[in-house]
Design a protein around this motif. Sequence first.
Motif, PDB file in Angstrom:
ATOM      1  N   LYS A  11      -0.130   6.014 -16.670  1.00 22.52           N
ATOM      2  CA  LYS A  11       0.068   5.682 -18.077  1.00 22.52           C
ATOM      3  C   LYS A  11       1.513   5.972 -18.459  1.00 22.52           C
ATOM      4  CE  LYS A  11      -1.851   6.750 -22.668  1.00 22.52           C
ATOM      5  NZ  LYS A  11      -0.664   6.346 -23.338  1.00 22.52           N
ATOM      6  N   VAL A  12       2.129   4.997 -19.098  1.00 22.74           N
ATOM      7  CA  VAL A  12       3.495   5.190 -19.589  1.00 22.74           C
ATOM      8  C   VAL A  12       3.398   5.966 -20.900  1.00 22.74           C
ATOM      9  CG1 VAL A  12       5.563   3.998 -20.392  1.00 22.74           C
ATOM     10  CG2 VAL A  12       4.258   3.073 -18.477  1.00 22.74           C
ATOM     11  N   PRO A  13       4.201   7.009 -21.051  1.00 25.87           N
ATOM     12  CA  PRO A  13       4.128   7.834 -22.266  1.00 25.87           C
ATOM     13  C   PRO A  13       4.415   7.026 -23.533  1.00 25.87           C
ATOM     14  CG  PRO A  13       5.527   8.873 -20.617  1.00 25.87           C
ATOM     15  CD  PRO A  13       5.194   7.509 -20.109  1.00 25.87           C
ATOM     16  N   ASN A  14       3.760   7.387 -24.612  1.00 24.70           N
ATOM     17  CA  ASN A  14       4.007   6.741 -25.902  1.00 24.70           C
ATOM     18  C   ASN A  14       5.470   6.930 -26.288  1.00 24.70           C
ATOM     19  OD1 ASN A  14       1.346   5.959 -26.190  1.00 24.70           O
ATOM     20  ND2 ASN A  14       0.767   7.801 -27.288  1.00 24.70           N
ATOM     21  N   GLY A  15       6.045   5.920 -26.875  1.00 21.69           N
ATOM     22  CA  GLY A  15       7.413   6.007 -27.355  1.00 21.69           C
ATOM     23  C   GLY A  15       8.472   5.765 -26.301  1.00 21.69           C
ATOM     24  N   VAL A  16       8.076   5.463 -25.068  1.00 17.10           N
ATOM     25  CA  VAL A  16       9.056   5.284 -24.004  1.00 17.10           C
ATOM     26  C   VAL A  16       9.961   4.088 -24.270  1.00 17.10           C
ATOM     27  CG1 VAL A  16       7.717   3.854 -22.424  1.00 17.10           C
ATOM     28  CG2 VAL A  16       9.358   5.472 -21.511  1.00 17.10           C
ATOM     29  N   ILE A  17       9.451   3.071 -24.956  1.00 15.43           N
ATOM     30  CA  ILE A  17      10.267   1.879 -25.180  1.00 15.43           C
ATOM     31  C   ILE A  17      11.405   2.116 -26.172  1.00 15.43           C
ATOM     32  CG2 ILE A  17       8.442   0.273 -24.512  1.00 15.43           C
ATOM     33  CD1 ILE A  17       8.029  -0.333 -27.472  1.00 15.43           C
ATOM     34  N   THR A  18      11.408   3.265 -26.823  1.00 16.72           N
ATOM     35  CA  THR A  18      12.501   3.573 -27.747  1.00 16.72           C
ATOM     36  C   THR A  18      13.546   4.497 -27.118  1.00 16.72           C
ATOM     37  OG1 THR A  18      11.306   5.450 -28.694  1.00 16.72           O
ATOM     38  CG2 THR A  18      10.994   3.306 -29.758  1.00 16.72           C
ATOM     39  N   THR A  19      13.354   4.862 -25.851  1.00 14.40           N
ATOM     40  CA  THR A  19      14.285   5.786 -25.208  1.00 14.40           C
ATOM     41  C   THR A  19      15.530   5.058 -24.711  1.00 14.40           C
ATOM     42  OG1 THR A  19      13.306   5.530 -23.004  1.00 14.40           O
ATOM     43  CG2 THR A  19      12.382   7.269 -24.434  1.00 14.40           C
ATOM     44  N   GLY A  55       7.573   1.207 -10.547  1.00 12.89           N
ATOM     45  CA  GLY A  55       8.209   0.157 -11.336  1.00 12.89           C
ATOM     46  C   GLY A  55       7.556  -0.078 -12.686  1.00 12.89           C
ATOM     47  N   ASN A  56       6.803   0.903 -13.173  1.00 14.90           N
ATOM     48  CA  ASN A  56       6.109   0.727 -14.448  1.00 14.90           C
ATOM     49  C   ASN A  56       7.076   0.398 -15.592  1.00 14.90           C
ATOM     50  OD1 ASN A  56       3.166   1.340 -13.957  1.00 14.90           O
ATOM     51  ND2 ASN A  56       4.104   3.120 -13.037  1.00 14.90           N
ATOM     52  N   LEU A  57       8.197   1.101 -15.665  1.00 14.40           N
ATOM     53  CA  LEU A  57       9.170   0.832 -16.736  1.00 14.40           C
ATOM     54  C   LEU A  57       9.837  -0.527 -16.547  1.00 14.40           C
ATOM     55  CD1 LEU A  57      10.916   4.271 -17.371  1.00 14.40           C
ATOM     56  CD2 LEU A  57       9.097   3.173 -18.674  1.00 14.40           C
ATOM     57  N   ARG A  58      10.097  -0.896 -15.300  1.00  8.42           N
ATOM     58  CA  ARG A  58      10.693  -2.207 -15.038  1.00  8.42           C
ATOM     59  C   ARG A  58       9.749  -3.333 -15.466  1.00  8.42           C
ATOM     60  NH1 ARG A  58      11.747  -1.220  -9.107  1.00  8.42           N
ATOM     61  NH2 ARG A  58      10.771   0.761  -9.570  1.00  8.42           N
ATOM     62  N   VAL A  59       8.464  -3.163 -15.233  1.00  6.27           N
ATOM     63  CA  VAL A  59       7.493  -4.177 -15.658  1.00  6.27           C
ATOM     64  C   VAL A  59       7.462  -4.264 -17.184  1.00  6.27           C
ATOM     65  CG1 VAL A  59       5.034  -4.757 -15.763  1.00  6.27           C
ATOM     66  CG2 VAL A  59       6.073  -4.120 -13.585  1.00  6.27           C
ATOM     67  N   LEU A  60       7.472  -3.126 -17.863  1.00  5.19           N
ATOM     68  CA  LEU A  60       7.522  -3.152 -19.328  1.00  5.19           C
ATOM     69  C   LEU A  60       8.776  -3.859 -19.822  1.00  5.19           C
ATOM     70  CD1 LEU A  60       6.303   0.386 -20.483  1.00  5.19           C
ATOM     71  CD2 LEU A  60       5.156  -1.803 -20.770  1.00  5.19           C
ATOM     72  N   ALA A  61       9.899  -3.588 -19.166  1.00  5.00           N
ATOM     73  CA  ALA A  61      11.161  -4.223 -19.541  1.00  5.00           C
ATOM     74  C   ALA A  61      11.093  -5.733 -19.322  1.00  5.00           C
ATOM     75  CB  ALA A  61      12.310  -3.613 -18.749  1.00  5.00           C
ATOM     76  N   LEU A  62      10.532  -6.151 -18.203  1.00  5.63           N
ATOM     77  CA  LEU A  62      10.384  -7.582 -17.936  1.00  5.63           C
ATOM     78  C   LEU A  62       9.528  -8.251 -19.010  1.00  5.63           C
ATOM     79  CD1 LEU A  62       9.813  -7.393 -14.087  1.00  5.63           C
ATOM     80  CD2 LEU A  62      11.771  -8.466 -15.208  1.00  5.63           C
ATOM     81  N   LYS A  63       8.448  -7.588 -19.393  1.00  2.98           N
ATOM     82  CA  LYS A  63       7.577  -8.131 -20.435  1.00  2.98           C
ATOM     83  C   LYS A  63       8.315  -8.191 -21.773  1.00  2.98           C
ATOM     84  CE  LYS A  63       3.163  -6.809 -18.365  1.00  2.98           C
ATOM     85  NZ  LYS A  63       1.978  -5.964 -18.472  1.00  2.98           N
TER      86      LYS A  63
END
Length: 71
Positions: A11-19, A55-63
């Motif tokens: 699970k990607v931590p909440n708020g990670v997309i704002t880091t 690559g969880n963060l990379r996948v979120l970034a791609l999305k």
Amino acid sequence: MPLEELLPSKKVPNGVITTRTFRQIVSSIREIGLIEPLSVIKPAENATSFLLLDGNLRVLALKELGLRRPV
């Protein structure tokens, strides 16, 4: 493979997309593409999706960039 066929392994931590780190990943992919490949396995021979090992963060970034497949 389409991104929707990838299952996260953690699970990607909440708020990670704002880091800052996440924003840098997004910017890097936008400017030069995906350099480090995603690491995946097929959890079972008959599985229709893949387990994302790294690559969880990379996948979120791609999305976030609106991409459907790794570049």
